[in-house]
Design a protein around this motif. Structure first.
Motif, PDB file in Angstrom:
ATOM      1  N   HIS A 351      -5.073  -0.544   8.641  1.00  0.00           N
ATOM      2  CA  HIS A 351      -4.818   0.339   8.100  1.00  0.00           C
ATOM      3  C   HIS A 351      -3.783   1.098   8.821  1.00  0.00           C
ATOM      4  O   HIS A 351      -3.866   1.397   9.699  1.00  0.00           O
ATOM      5  CB  HIS A 351      -6.146   0.290   8.345  1.00  0.00           C
ATOM      6  CG  HIS A 351      -7.560   0.819   6.638  1.00  0.00           C
ATOM      7  ND1 HIS A 351      -8.435   1.618   6.829  1.00  0.00           N
ATOM      8  CD2 HIS A 351      -7.123  -0.489   6.110  1.00  0.00           C
ATOM      9  CE1 HIS A 351      -9.405   0.705   5.087  1.00  0.00           C
ATOM     10  NE2 HIS A 351      -8.593  -0.062   5.299  1.00  0.00           N
ATOM     11  N   PHE A 396      -8.234   9.300  -0.521  1.00  0.00           N
ATOM     12  CA  PHE A 396      -6.708   8.176  -0.923  1.00  0.00           C
ATOM     13  C   PHE A 396      -6.437   7.581   0.158  1.00  0.00           C
ATOM     14  O   PHE A 396      -6.101   8.296   1.308  1.00  0.00           O
ATOM     15  CB  PHE A 396      -6.132   9.452  -0.992  1.00  0.00           C
ATOM     16  CG  PHE A 396      -4.851   8.902  -1.991  1.00  0.00           C
ATOM     17  CD1 PHE A 396      -4.983   8.661  -3.380  1.00  0.00           C
ATOM     18  CD2 PHE A 396      -3.485   8.979  -1.042  1.00  0.00           C
ATOM     19  CE1 PHE A 396      -3.022   8.279  -3.542  1.00  0.00           C
ATOM     20  CE2 PHE A 396      -2.173   9.074  -1.596  1.00  0.00           C
ATOM     21  CZ  PHE A 396      -2.519   8.389  -2.752  1.00  0.00           C
ATOM     22  N   ILE A 515     -11.284  -2.790  -2.246  1.00  0.00           N
ATOM     23  CA  ILE A 515     -11.195  -1.572  -3.405  1.00  0.00           C
ATOM     24  C   ILE A 515      -9.930  -1.737  -4.024  1.00  0.00           C
ATOM     25  O   ILE A 515      -9.755  -1.677  -5.393  1.00  0.00           O
ATOM     26  CB  ILE A 515     -11.630   0.308  -3.015  1.00  0.00           C
ATOM     27  CG1 ILE A 515     -13.770  -0.287  -2.757  1.00  0.00           C
ATOM     28  CG2 ILE A 515     -11.773   1.092  -3.774  1.00  0.00           C
ATOM     29  CD1 ILE A 515     -14.037   0.098  -1.756  1.00  0.00           C
ATOM     30  N   GLU A 516      -8.998  -1.396  -2.720  1.00  0.00           N
ATOM     31  CA  GLU A 516      -8.169  -1.131  -3.105  1.00  0.00           C
ATOM     32  C   GLU A 516      -7.789  -2.522  -3.538  1.00  0.00           C
ATOM     33  O   GLU A 516      -7.433  -4.002  -2.462  1.00  0.00           O
ATOM     34  CB  GLU A 516      -7.057  -0.874  -1.887  1.00  0.00           C
ATOM     35  CG  GLU A 516      -7.050   0.303  -1.758  1.00  0.00           C
ATOM     36  CD  GLU A 516      -6.882   1.260  -2.178  1.00  0.00           C
ATOM     37  OE1 GLU A 516      -5.962   0.986  -2.882  1.00  0.00           O
ATOM     38  OE2 GLU A 516      -7.288   3.251  -2.515  1.00  0.00           O
TER      39      GLU A 516
HETATM   40  P1  XMP Z   1     -10.424  -1.957   0.996  1.00  0.00           P
HETATM   41  O1  XMP Z   1      -9.347  -1.289  -0.210  1.00  0.00           O
HETATM   42  O2  XMP Z   1      -9.901  -2.001   2.449  1.00  0.00           O
HETATM   43  O3  XMP Z   1     -10.491  -0.331   1.301  1.00  0.00           O
HETATM   44  O4  XMP Z   1     -11.829  -2.206   0.101  1.00  0.00           O
HETATM   45  C1  XMP Z   1     -12.094   0.496   2.145  1.00  0.00           C
HETATM   46  C2  XMP Z   1     -11.548   2.501   1.366  1.00  0.00           C
HETATM   47  O5  XMP Z   1     -10.650   2.186   2.943  1.00  0.00           O
HETATM   48  C3  XMP Z   1      -9.147   2.850   1.475  1.00  0.00           C
HETATM   49  N1  XMP Z   1      -7.886   2.259   2.100  1.00  0.00           N
HETATM   50  C4  XMP Z   1      -7.565   2.989   3.387  1.00  0.00           C
HETATM   51  N2  XMP Z   1      -7.205   4.128   3.791  1.00  0.00           N
HETATM   52  N3  XMP Z   1      -5.333   4.191   5.206  1.00  0.00           N
HETATM   53  C5  XMP Z   1      -5.497   5.061   4.952  1.00  0.00           C
HETATM   54  O6  XMP Z   1      -6.728   5.713   5.168  1.00  0.00           O
HETATM   55  C6  XMP Z   1      -5.399   2.913   5.071  1.00  0.00           C
HETATM   56  O7  XMP Z   1      -4.123   1.554   4.786  1.00  0.00           O
HETATM   57  C7  XMP Z   1      -6.138   2.177   3.247  1.00  0.00           C
HETATM   58  N4  XMP Z   1      -6.721   1.093   2.859  1.00  0.00           N
HETATM   59  C8  XMP Z   1      -7.620   1.687   2.180  1.00  0.00           C
HETATM   60  C9  XMP Z   1      -9.559   2.837   0.651  1.00  0.00           C
HETATM   61  O8  XMP Z   1      -8.867   3.703  -0.679  1.00  0.00           O
HETATM   62  C10 XMP Z   1     -11.003   2.452   0.221  1.00  0.00           C
HETATM   63  O9  XMP Z   1     -11.484   3.862   0.538  1.00  0.00           O
END
Ligand code: XMP
Length: 518
Positions: A351, A396, A515-516
């Motif tokens: 992250h 976001f 999610i992403e």
């Molecule tokens: P994933 O894709 O891991 O995302 O299921 C879970 C939540 O985290 C957000 N997300 C991030 N937020 N930096 C952030 O500040 C990041 O690198 C990052 N990667 C994912 C994503 O939008 C979702 O709400």
């Protein structure tokens, strides 16, 4: 940070690893009582020093009968502080105080009807036959001395127990989950009828306390804050600005990977409406230049993270001499809890945040929300008059649209994604669904497919739509959007976004999907 007077009436939650431990804390705070979660391994001296009005022992995935079971100090029960054990917590009370817990051949999982047997302060105004949520394997076969059963269900003769003299209570079910219909009443009875807590954890008094704390901590020093436009950093900026005014400098770095119109919105909100010192840095060429040729998701994230640190350091040095770096770190990020130790998300994707910056720039951290949950930060923002448009924002990600463009990030592909994403947001808002979705956005796929437009063959890009419901982003379900709305997305995107001839909808939950897409 100390908000001492608001912390006089606090509840200690000892965490034995339940997935619901945070729910307990949120419920207690919603009832305006301050509480903290600590690992069950917290030393007895620290527990005593915490000076709680009541202690809650959480549930946990293990069995108290296991050889290396997580236990607690027997002396805890001699503190004369009311104790409530939930699920594993109740079995622990039984086990430690001389009762008997037996392994069960089958788990009891799901809804059950709670039948009340004896009067108890814990169940005042709780309905007989109300629904409760069970999730346990072991069961109690013999109560410790001084205890009696106060409620039962079809499968659990001892669904709730108490020793009213010692003020120790146990629930086999989970009062902290929504499926337990009278759960809030039961927890409130523990807080107010048994622990005699006062409702003094209120956001309006909290704002004043936090402002004073920030002033005490910062004095005349200067603070720099990286503004992302998201809820946490935005509310932090407004709060710190209220405390120290122009000694706060905000930096908004445009990495060229933002949603359409995002930069202007942040600029007008903070500079024009809140008169906060704000520098908007257009570093899009730098970020996009470094992303050239990169297709691997982790490499993209690392490139963006490193460039961010480089630009932030350079620009903040130009702005002045800072002592503090402000961050919107939330309580779930700092809980050193059994259930969150080594959570999976940390290893699945790196992250992007400002990690590494404070050491590199030798800055002290100012994190006013280290004790708060996201819902509390939202209430705080509203309390300070911030518009719903900022407060209710969907999250976001730091690496922005780069992780929604699969394959190489180029200006042309960014343009396509931005245009499609804008349509999705417009339609979601028009349908009145924006606030009920955790996130809704477009993803640009790295393949082209064949289509037909007019009489001609096309060979163009595919847009995937992602819309999910979630409470914390750790787990999520795909949103069951109306077909009409999906149809509108598809029509508008194919007609209005040049270069796209196909739209698909992502129906994966998390887990197993994230999610992403990257
Ligand atoms: P994933 O894709 O891991 O995302 O299921 C879970 C939540 O985290 C957000 N997300 C991030 N937020 N930096 C952030 O500040 C990041 O690198 C990052 N990667 C994912 C994503 O939008 C979702 O709400």
């Amino acid at each position: 940070m100390t908000t001492d007077t608001l912390h006089e009436q606090k509840i200690l939650i000892l965490d034995f690893g339940s997935q619901y431990t945070q729910n307990i804390a949120r419920k207690v705070r919603e009832s305006q009582v301050y509480c903290e979660i600590h690992p069950c391994t917290l030393s007895f001296d620290k527990i005593k020093a915490f000076n709680a009005k009541g202690i809650i022992l959480s549930g946990g995935p293990a069995s108290v009968l296991e050889e290396d079971a997580l236990l607690c100090d027997r002396e805890l029960f001699g503190l004369k502080i009311p104790i409530l054990g939930i699920c594993y917590g109740m079995q622990l009370i039984t086990h430690i105080l001389g009762g008997k817990v037996d392994p069960s051949t089958h788990r009891e999982f799901g809804r059950a009807e709670l039948m009340l047997k004896e009067f108890s302060h814990l169940f005042e105004e709780v309905n007989n036959n109300s629904t409760v949520w069970m999730s346990h394997g072991d069961r109690i076969s013999k109560l410790p001395n001084g205890f009696k059963g106060i409620a039962f269900t079809g499968n659990s003769p001892l669904a709730a127990i108490e020793n009213p003299v010692a003020q120790i209570y146990g629930l086999q079910f989970h009062p902290e989950v929504v499926h337990t219909t009278d759960g809030t009443k039961i927890l409130n009875n523990f807080l107010f009828k048994i622990c005699q807590c006062a409702r003094n954890w209120k956001m309006d008094s909290l704002v004043e306390h936090m402002i004073q704390d920030i002033r005490n901590k910062v004095g005349d020093s200067k603070v720099v804050c990286g503004l992302s436009g998201g809820v946490d950093s935005s509310v932090a900026a407004v709060l710190i600005h209220k405390a120290i005014g122009d000694n706060l400098y905000c930096l908004f770095i445009d990495n060229g990977l933002l949603r359409s119109g995002e930069k202007d919105k942040v600029e007008s909100t903070f500079r024009d409406n809140f008169s906060i010192n704000l520098d908007v840095i257009d570093a899009s060429d730098k970020f996009l230049g470094k992303l050239k040729g990169i297709t691997d998701p982790e490499q993209k994230r690392k490139s963006i993270g490193n460039t961010f640190i480089e630009v932030f350091e350079e620009e903040s040095k130009r702005l002045g001499d800072f002592t503090f770096l402000a961050q919107g770190t939330l309580y779930p990020d700092v809980i050193e809890s059994v259930s969150f130790k080594g959570g999976p998300s940390a290893v699945i994707k790196s992250h992007h945040n400002v990690g590494g910056l404070p050491e590199k720039m030798r800055l002290k951290l100012l994190e006013p929300f280290r004790e708060l949950f996201k819902d509390e930060v939202r209430v705080l923002g509203r309390e300070m008059g911030m518009p719903d448009e900022i407060i209710n924002r969907q999250p976001f990600p730091g690496p922005g649209l780069a992780i929604r463009i699969l394959g190489e990030v180029t200006p042309e592909r960014l343009e396509i994604l931005c245009a499609a994403d804008k349509i999705i947001l417009q339609e979601i808002k028009t349908a009145g669904l924006y606030n009920s979705l955790w996130q809704s956005f477009a993803v640009l796929l790295p393949i082209k497919t064949v289509g037909v437009m007019g009489d001609a063959r096309t060979y163009e890009d595919v847009i995937a739509i992602r819309a999910v419901t979630s409470t914390d982003g750790m787990t999520a379900d795909w949103a069951h959007l109306p077909y009409e709305l999906l149809g509108k997305f598809s029509n508008r995107i194919i007609n209005e976004v040049h270069g796209v001839n196909r739209v698909v909808y992502d129906i994966s939950s998390k887990p197993p999907g994230t999610i992403e897409w990257e």
